[in-house]
Design a protein around this motif. Structure first.
Motif, mmCIF file in Angstrom:
data_model
loop_
_atom_site.group_PDB
_atom_site.id
_atom_site.type_symbol
_atom_site.label_atom_id
_atom_site.label_comp_id
_atom_site.label_asym_id
_atom_site.label_seq_id
_atom_site.Cartn_x
_atom_site.Cartn_y
_atom_site.Cartn_z
ATOM 1 N N ARG A 5 0.825 -1.211 0.000
ATOM 2 C CA ARG A 5 0.000 0.000 0.000
ATOM 3 C C ARG A 5 0.857 1.258 0.000
ATOM 4 N NH1 ARG A 5 -3.437 -3.404 3.241
ATOM 5 N NH2 ARG A 5 -2.299 -2.817 5.141
ATOM 6 N N ALA A 13 2.324 1.788 -3.415
ATOM 7 C CA ALA A 13 1.274 2.278 -4.329
ATOM 8 C C ALA A 13 1.090 3.783 -4.163
ATOM 9 C CB ALA A 13 -0.032 1.532 -4.067
ATOM 10 N N GLU A 24 -3.959 -2.848 -6.636
ATOM 11 C CA GLU A 24 -3.720 -1.476 -7.101
ATOM 12 C C GLU A 24 -3.175 -1.410 -8.525
ATOM 13 O OE1 GLU A 24 -3.115 -1.584 -2.617
ATOM 14 O OE2 GLU A 24 -2.412 -2.762 -4.328
#
Length: 587
Positions: free
Chosen positions: A344, A347, A377
């Motif tokens: 995350r 990303a 993603e």
């Protein structure tokens, strides 16, 4: 008979009270008499309560509880002035007591006894000339009777008597504010802050309540807090005040100056409080400085990550992509390879890189794909990168980026790329494939486009699909030129729908004037077309945005409502019409 007997008993008790040097009664007996008076008062027997209290005060003239109970009972009877002899009896025994003095001033003020009020004030000042409470209470009593000017004189004379430059600064500032002397008020409040900054909250509230531009009025105060001779506490107070009234540059300068002289937990506490306050108020420069300073002093991995996340968010709000990127990269670097948290974080880094430099974004996207081949993603990141290349006119690079990426958004993007290459069959297939995985808001545009293409003739269909696709790449003029140039070759049946789509393209391309021209043509030349009501509504909004176009806008809306009463846009048209009529004074 019982009542007279009880009062007789209290008279005996009062006579038996052993008085101290200060004229005080036995606390047990005094308490009993006060409770009895309170009971009588609660039943509305003010006469009985007064009798008990007077007996108490005769026996114990310095009973503060008895004095104020008597004041309350007499006030209820409309005879407040009758408490004054009891007050003076109290003062004969204890002339230095503040409570009866304050009561005397209040009673004389309520009774509008101006001469008596001044005499009482002089007497108290002579009795205790070095007490700040004396001047403060006299000023408080004088203000509603003689006005703020006289109250100000009292406090200034008290300042002189006490020989303290900052004495009564808060109260003097408040009086200057009431007199409309705002600059003088601010100067006094600067003194009130004190060397220790203890009054910063009270001063800040007053500054925020000033009329007009509080920041400009507070600027001299903020500067004085930073000017030598000063203290760290005053600079801290100045930073907080500047922040609260919107002087961000001054807040930052004072905070940096104060922070340089603080250390350890004291510095951490100051920075944390400043960061929170600045964050709450949107003072991004101050918040960013405070968070970065906190980070320099922090040691824990969890705290560092949290601070970097705030630094990134604030840097983005300031459009400082480089600083935001650095902070997010630090967050990602500290996380375990292959973890969801790292995925995350990377990303987030990629989104910033793509925005700043699509070439670097392309390279980093490949690294991300290798580390996280199944990342959810990937779909959106590939689309974002491809979109940047499309905007640069490199459709081939966009196509390569989307190759091998599975997901509804990348499918949509591939569909539009096919349409831009005039490959209608592949484009439609990719768009239809993407629909089940799209959010409702994203799917709406795709569904509307597919529905439009179904209604058009084959030649028109290809033109519109290509125009929509290149407009999506930011090539608005090319898209509009394609549709305008092909209008003569289209069937009359197709033209209204194409005009409506061309208007949407123009509006999305930030050209509302061209959109209005296209809608005007649609409304004028094709009044019965399905697309005309929506075009009329949007055209009316555009015309009604300028004062000289309101009449035309009203005509458009009234015609729409009367001619197409069953249209889905009529409720919106009615509300728009009402708004324009109110704006135009009923027209």
């Amino acid at each position: 008979m019982r009542r007279r007997s009880r009062f007789g008993l209290f008279g005996v008790l009062a006579a038996m009270l052993p008085a101290s040097v200060a004229g005080q009664a036995d606390p047990l007996v005094e308490g009993r008499m006060l409770r009895s008076a309170s009971s009588l008062e609660s039943r509305g027997d003010y006469t009985g309560a007064e009798r008990v209290l007077r007996e108490l005060m005769d026996a114990s003239p310095t009973s503060t509880g008895g004095l104020f109970a008597l004041e309350r009972v007499l006030r209820a009877q409309g005879r407040l002035i009758d408490v004054l002899p009891t007050v003076r009896a109290f003062l004969e025994v204890d002339p230095g007591a503040a409570a009866p003095r304050i009561l005397e001033l209040r009673v004389l003020s309520d009774a509008d006894s101006l001469a008596g009020l001044e005499a009482a004030a002089r007497d108290w000042t002579r009795t205790d000339p070095r007490s700040s409470d004396v001047y403060r209470e006299i000023a408080r009593a004088f203000a509603p009777v003689f006005g703020e000017d006289r109250a100000l004189e009292v406090l200034l004379s008290g300042r002189e008597a006490l020989d303290e430059e900052s004495a009564f600064a808060m109260e003097i500032g408040d009086l200057h504010r009431e007199l409309g002397e705002l600059d003088a008020a601010v100067r006094e409040w600067s003194r009130a802050v004190g060397a220790d900054g203890a009054q910063v909250a009270a001063v800040t509230r007053r500054l925020q309540a000033l009329p007009g531009e509080a920041g400009e009025l507070a600027r001299p105060l903020v500067r004085s807090l930073g000017a030598e001779p000063t203290t760290v506490a005053r600079r801290r107070a100045g930073a907080r005040i500047a922040l609260e009234v919107g002087l961000e540059e001054e807040a930052l300068a004072l905070a940096a100056s104060a922070g340089a002289e603080l250390a350890g937990q004291t510095r951490r506490g100051f920075l944390a409080d400043l960061a929170r306050r600045a964050d709450d108020r949107g003072a991004n420069r101050v918040a960013l400085w405070a968070y970065e300073s906190l980070r320099d002093q922090s040691a824990g991995a969890s705290e560092l990550r949290s601070l970097d996340q705030r630094i990134a968010a604030i840097a983005l709000a300031q459009s400082d992509t480089s600083k935001a990127l650095e902070a997010r990269e630090r967050v990602a670097a500290a996380l375990s390879r292959g973890s969801n948290e790292r995925r995350r974080a990377l990303a987030d880094v990629l989104r910033l890189v793509i925005r700043r430099d699509p070439l670097e974004g392309r390279d980093r996207l490949e690294d991300f794909r290798r580390e996280f081949p199944e990342a959810p993603e990937l779909d959106q990141l590939a689309v974002s990168t491809a979109s940047r290349f499309q905007a640069l006119g490199d459709a081939r690079q966009a196509e390569l980026l989307l190759a091998g990426v599975e997901g509804p958004r990348s499918a949509v993007e591939r569909g539009y790329l096919h349409l831009a290459e005039r490959d209608l069959a592949e484009g439609r297939s990719a768009l239809e494939e993407a629909l089940p995985g799209l959010e409702a808001s994203e799917a709406t545009g795709v569904i509307e486009l597919l529905g439009l293409l179904d209604r058009l003739d084959e030649g028109t269909r290809l033109r519109v699909a290509w125009a929509v696709a290149v407009a999506r790449q930011g090539r608005t003029e090319e898209a509009l030129s394609e549709l305008r140039n092909g209008m003569e070759e289209m069937s009359v049946r197709d033209r209204p729908a194409v005009l409506a789509q061309a208007a949407r393209i123009a509006e999305a391309g930030d050209d509302p004037r061209v959109a209005a021209e296209l809608r005007a043509t649609l409304v004028t030349d094709y009044p019965n077309a399905l697309e005309t009501p929506e075009a009329a509504l949007y055209l009316a909004r555009y015309r009604g945005a300028s004062a000289d176009g309101i009449d035309e806008a009203v005509d458009l809306l009234e015609t729409l409502i009367l001619s197409r009463p069953g249209s889905a846009v009529v409720p919106l048209a009615r509300r728009e019409l009402e708004r324009l009529k109110r704006q135009g004074g009923g027209l």
